[in-house]
Design an enzyme around this catalytic site. Structure first.
Site, PDB file in Angstrom:
ATOM      1  N   ARG A 231      -3.230 147.815  17.498  1.00  0.00           N
ATOM      2  CA  ARG A 231      -2.333 147.003  18.331  1.00  0.00           C
ATOM      3  C   ARG A 231      -1.871 147.788  19.550  1.00  0.00           C
ATOM      4  O   ARG A 231      -1.765 147.242  20.655  1.00  0.00           O
ATOM      5  CB  ARG A 231      -1.136 146.522  17.498  1.00  0.00           C
ATOM      6  CG  ARG A 231      -0.212 145.588  18.278  1.00  0.00           C
ATOM      7  CD  ARG A 231       0.841 144.950  17.409  1.00  0.00           C
ATOM      8  NE  ARG A 231       1.811 145.925  16.910  1.00  0.00           N
ATOM      9  CZ  ARG A 231       2.812 145.610  16.086  1.00  0.00           C
ATOM     10  NH1 ARG A 231       2.963 144.367  15.652  1.00  0.00           N
ATOM     11  NH2 ARG A 231       3.656 146.541  15.688  1.00  0.00           N
TER      12      ARG A 231
ATOM     13  N   LYS B 130       3.405 145.073  22.914  1.00  0.00           N
ATOM     14  CA  LYS B 130       4.644 145.678  22.414  1.00  0.00           C
ATOM     15  C   LYS B 130       5.076 146.690  23.464  1.00  0.00           C
ATOM     16  O   LYS B 130       4.751 147.875  23.382  1.00  0.00           O
ATOM     17  CB  LYS B 130       4.376 146.318  21.042  1.00  0.00           C
ATOM     18  CG  LYS B 130       5.616 146.419  20.195  1.00  0.00           C
ATOM     19  CD  LYS B 130       5.291 146.624  18.742  1.00  0.00           C
ATOM     20  CE  LYS B 130       6.482 147.134  17.968  1.00  0.00           C
ATOM     21  NZ  LYS B 130       7.672 146.280  17.983  1.00  0.00           N
TER      22      LYS B 130
ATOM     23  N   GLU C 191      10.061 133.417  17.647  1.00  0.00           N
ATOM     24  CA  GLU C 191      10.196 134.433  16.596  1.00  0.00           C
ATOM     25  C   GLU C 191      11.665 134.828  16.557  1.00  0.00           C
ATOM     26  O   GLU C 191      12.490 134.210  17.215  1.00  0.00           O
ATOM     27  CB  GLU C 191       9.308 135.650  16.900  1.00  0.00           C
ATOM     28  CG  GLU C 191       9.606 136.330  18.226  1.00  0.00           C
ATOM     29  CD  GLU C 191       8.734 137.567  18.482  1.00  0.00           C
ATOM     30  OE1 GLU C 191       8.068 138.067  17.569  1.00  0.00           O
ATOM     31  OE2 GLU C 191       8.754 138.036  19.639  1.00  0.00           O
TER      32      GLU C 191
HETATM   33  N1  PMP Z   1       8.689 140.530  16.735  1.00  0.00           N
HETATM   34  C1  PMP Z   1       9.275 141.463  17.511  1.00  0.00           C
HETATM   35  C2  PMP Z   1       9.852 141.055  18.810  1.00  0.00           C
HETATM   36  C3  PMP Z   1       9.306 142.795  17.091  1.00  0.00           C
HETATM   37  O1  PMP Z   1       9.870 143.728  17.858  1.00  0.00           O
HETATM   38  C4  PMP Z   1       8.756 143.138  15.836  1.00  0.00           C
HETATM   39  C5  PMP Z   1       8.768 144.578  15.363  1.00  0.00           C
HETATM   40  N2  PMP Z   1      10.064 145.035  15.090  1.00  0.00           N
HETATM   41  C6  PMP Z   1       8.195 142.132  15.045  1.00  0.00           C
HETATM   42  C7  PMP Z   1       8.158 140.837  15.541  1.00  0.00           C
HETATM   43  C8  PMP Z   1       7.584 142.442  13.717  1.00  0.00           C
HETATM   44  O2  PMP Z   1       6.371 143.132  13.895  1.00  0.00           O
HETATM   45  P1  PMP Z   1       5.869 144.236  12.869  1.00  0.00           P
HETATM   46  O3  PMP Z   1       5.693 143.566  11.559  1.00  0.00           O
HETATM   47  O4  PMP Z   1       4.586 144.737  13.437  1.00  0.00           O
HETATM   48  O5  PMP Z   1       6.919 145.294  12.826  1.00  0.00           O
END
Ligand code: PMP
Length: 288
Positions: free
Chosen positions: A50, A149, A182
């Protein structure tokens, strides 16, 4: 604590980068949050993949290979004598001129911090989290793809502060069309008539690593799984709801915008996802 900084391990107090780094000036850079469970880094390859995709999206050349990054992540955990914890890997655009253009930024900075993790208090895993929907909308995928990210998290920070001002720890963010994108730092899942539903990245969701694990758990349990647009109404009327994230893991949600989800207690499907997730973290990591 020792911090990895461009191939060296330096004491926390000496771990610093220039004020001319575009990571600071513009939030120009990318990161990953990764978990270490009992000497194993969970889903390391998926996190590094990622990271590479984020780098490609923002035209950033990661200065070291995936294998070197993986080795550096593991070494950072060893240097800090960590058995379990949280790893923050970030790559900034590097030092440049004051203008927006990254052309003058010659060398990205690679930083890896490994530390203890601050989880949601245990009671929320037992009794469930109460959340709300906040006014700040998730930035449109056409403006900045949510799959990146990036070091620019102001959109999520504003939403998080709105949640906290109202006394909540986490909140739902809608997109410009009014669909659920989200949460501020977690992905969201609902259970409706036995189907598991999460939101698509086209709606503004990060492709969470924990979200992928939850999707694979749905397959293992033989439960139908959809990635679809959902509204607040769908969340209010869901039988169950849970959030996924590297730090949060899988956490039940029992109230949204003052409406009880299901009977107001963590549901049986959520509990089985939580149990299977816990079993995976001890089996599916890369040993440091
Ligand atoms: N959405 C956002 C905006 C995030 O910053 C994160 C990570 N903290 C997630 C979803 C969850 O992603 P992951 O399972 O890869 O931590």
């Amino acid at each position: 604590m020792k911090v990895y900084l461009n191939g060296e391990f330096v004491a926390k107090e000496q771990a610093s980068i220039s004020v001319f780094d575009h990571g600071l000036l513009y939030g120009d850079g990318i990161f990953e949050g990764i978990r270490l469970y009992e000497g194993c880094v969970f889903k390391l390859d998926q996190h590094l993949e990622r990271l590479e995709h984020s780098a490609k999206a923002i035209l950033l050349d990661i200065p070291i290979s995936r294998a070197e990054l993986a080795a550096a992540v593991c070494e950072t955990c060893r240097q800090n004598n960590l058995d379990s914890g949280y790893i923050r890997l970030l790559i900034t655009r590097g030092v440049g001129h004051l203008g927006l253009s990254p052309t003058g930024c010659e060398r990205p900075n690679v930083v890896i911090i490994a530390d203890k993790i601050q989880l949601y208090p245990k009671e929320y895993y037992d009794e469930g989290l109460k959340i709300i929907t906040v006014p700040t909308r998730r930035i449109s995928p056409a403006a900045l793809p949510p799959m990146v990210k990036s070091l620019n998290y102001l959109n999520n920070i504003l939403a998080k502060m709105e949640a906290q001002q109202s006394g909540y720890l986490e909140a739902i963010m809608l997109n410009d069309e009014g669909y659920v994108a989200e949460c501020t730092g977690d992905n969201i899942f609902i259970v409706y008539k036995g189907r598991i539903i999460t939101t698509p990245s086209s709606a503004g969701a990060l492709r969470g690593i924990t979200r992928d694990v939850a999707i694979s758990i749905a397959e293992e349990l033989g439960l139908p799984m959809d990635t679809n647009n959902i509204t607040r109404y769908d969340v209010w009327n869901a039988e169950e709801c849970f959030l996924t994230g590297t730090a949060a893991e899988i956490i039940p949600v029992v109230e949204v915008d003052g409406r009880c989800v299901g009977d107001g207690h963590p549901g049986p499907i959520t509990k089985s996802f939580m149990d299977l997730f816990r079993a995976k973290v001890s089996l599916e990591g890369s040993m440091i």
